[in-house]
Design an enzyme around this catalytic site. Structure first.
Site, PDB file in Angstrom:
ATOM      1  N   HIS A 254      -2.536  86.690 -12.300  1.00 16.07           N
ATOM      2  CA  HIS A 254      -3.970  86.799 -12.527  1.00 16.07           C
ATOM      3  C   HIS A 254      -4.692  87.757 -11.593  1.00 16.07           C
ATOM      4  O   HIS A 254      -5.505  88.565 -12.020  1.00 16.07           O
ATOM      5  CB  HIS A 254      -4.624  85.421 -12.440  1.00 16.07           C
ATOM      6  CG  HIS A 254      -6.099  85.463 -12.690  1.00 16.07           C
ATOM      7  ND1 HIS A 254      -7.021  85.700 -11.685  1.00 16.07           N
ATOM      8  CD2 HIS A 254      -6.806  85.327 -13.832  1.00 16.07           C
ATOM      9  CE1 HIS A 254      -8.232  85.701 -12.208  1.00 16.07           C
ATOM     10  NE2 HIS A 254      -8.142  85.477 -13.498  1.00 16.07           N
TER      11      HIS A 254
ATOM     12  N   HIS B  30      -5.227  76.392 -19.703  1.00 14.04           N
ATOM     13  CA  HIS B  30      -5.632  77.629 -19.021  1.00 14.04           C
ATOM     14  C   HIS B  30      -4.615  77.980 -17.940  1.00 14.04           C
ATOM     15  O   HIS B  30      -4.373  77.166 -17.040  1.00 14.04           O
ATOM     16  CB  HIS B  30      -7.017  77.417 -18.404  1.00 14.04           C
ATOM     17  CG  HIS B  30      -7.565  78.601 -17.677  1.00 14.04           C
ATOM     18  ND1 HIS B  30      -7.910  78.557 -16.349  1.00 14.04           N
ATOM     19  CD2 HIS B  30      -7.836  79.859 -18.100  1.00 14.04           C
ATOM     20  CE1 HIS B  30      -8.398  79.737 -15.989  1.00 14.04           C
ATOM     21  NE2 HIS B  30      -8.352  80.556 -17.026  1.00 14.04           N
TER      22      HIS B  30
HETATM   23 MG    MG Z   1      -6.883  84.384 -18.363  1.00 17.49          MG
END
Ligand code: MG
Length: 250
Positions: free
Chosen positions: A54, A12
């Protein structure tokens, strides 16, 4: 639908437990620990350059004030994306998508590219990201899955590169979204693990989709999900989960 074969364990934002998220060092750590796929987030700078990032704000991972959507690439490329994580990572650059694709091709691992637009920029983010993919990801390369919470991003991906599989991401998994998956000809469904019910998991698998869950850092939780039919867990700590579960071949 273009199908996708997902690995049991996927990193991730790279291997976010052991290196700063969405950086090239984090991607290298994924390959280094034997994982065969990585998930990364792509967002646009203020001048529309796709970069790995992000949050809307630059603050958490670069220490700078301001928004990614209001900062030019010339500024972004000089930010330190590693210092916040630890002194060993000081000077880690914030990478462009173009440089990232070059590294991933070199490493030969699969990529789950999450298109992560800042507010109001879904279409242009998908368009610019798919432009880079079109130029720098040849057909027949390692597997590339395009995923997003935003259906418009998936529709752009479908129009630009219909040969690539797509995945819909949701915080609220529900069998009612099977229609949405079918409409976008998605290959996979990516669910927030705490809200995935066994009945929903069974319906998704019965309909023929690959099923992934995020973000799963605990081995007993991963086992619970695998027992429900989940194919893939997306984890900050692929090294640790691979020690428990091993990897299925790419
Ligand atoms: Mg993501």
């Amino acid at each position: 639908m273009v199908p996708v074969e997902l690995p049991r364990i996927m990193g991730h934002r790279g291997a976010a437990a052991e290196a700063p998220e969405n950086t090239l060092t984090s991607v290298r750590r994924v390959a280094d620990c034997g994982a065969t796929w990585v998930e990364l987030d792509v967002m646009l700078t203020g001048d529309d350059v796709p970069v790995l990032f992000h949050d809307d704000s630059l603050k958490r991972t670069t220490g700078q004030a301001g928004l990614m959507a209001e900062t030019t690439f010339d500024v972004v490329r000089h930010l330190d994306a590693g210092r916040w994580f630890g002194p060993a990572f000081e000077g880690e650059p914030l990478p462009s998508l173009e440089d990232t694709l070059a590294l991933i091709r070199e490493l030969g691992i699969g990529l789950n590219l999450e298109i992560k637009p800042s507010k109001g920029r879904a279409r242009v983010t998908a368009e610019r990201a798919m432009d880079i993919v079109a130029r720098h990801w040849p057909q027949g390369g390692p597997p590339l899955l395009v995923s997003s919470f935003e259906t418009v991003c998936l529709a752009v991906a479908q129009a630009r590169r219909p040969d690539l599989p797509r995945g819909l991401i949701t915080l609220w998994p529900s069998a009612q979204q099977l229609q949405l998956l079918a409409g976008l000809a998605c290959a996979s469904y990516h669910c927030y693990h705490k809200r995935l019910r066994a009945k929903t998991a069974a319906a998704v698998k019965a309909a023929g989709y690959a099923l992934a869950c995020f973000t799963v850092n605990d081995a007993s939780e991963a086992q619970r999900l695998f027992d429900m039919g989940v194919d893939c867990v997306i984890t900050d700590d692929p090294r640790r989960l691979l020690q428990t579960f091993g990897q299925n071949p790419l």
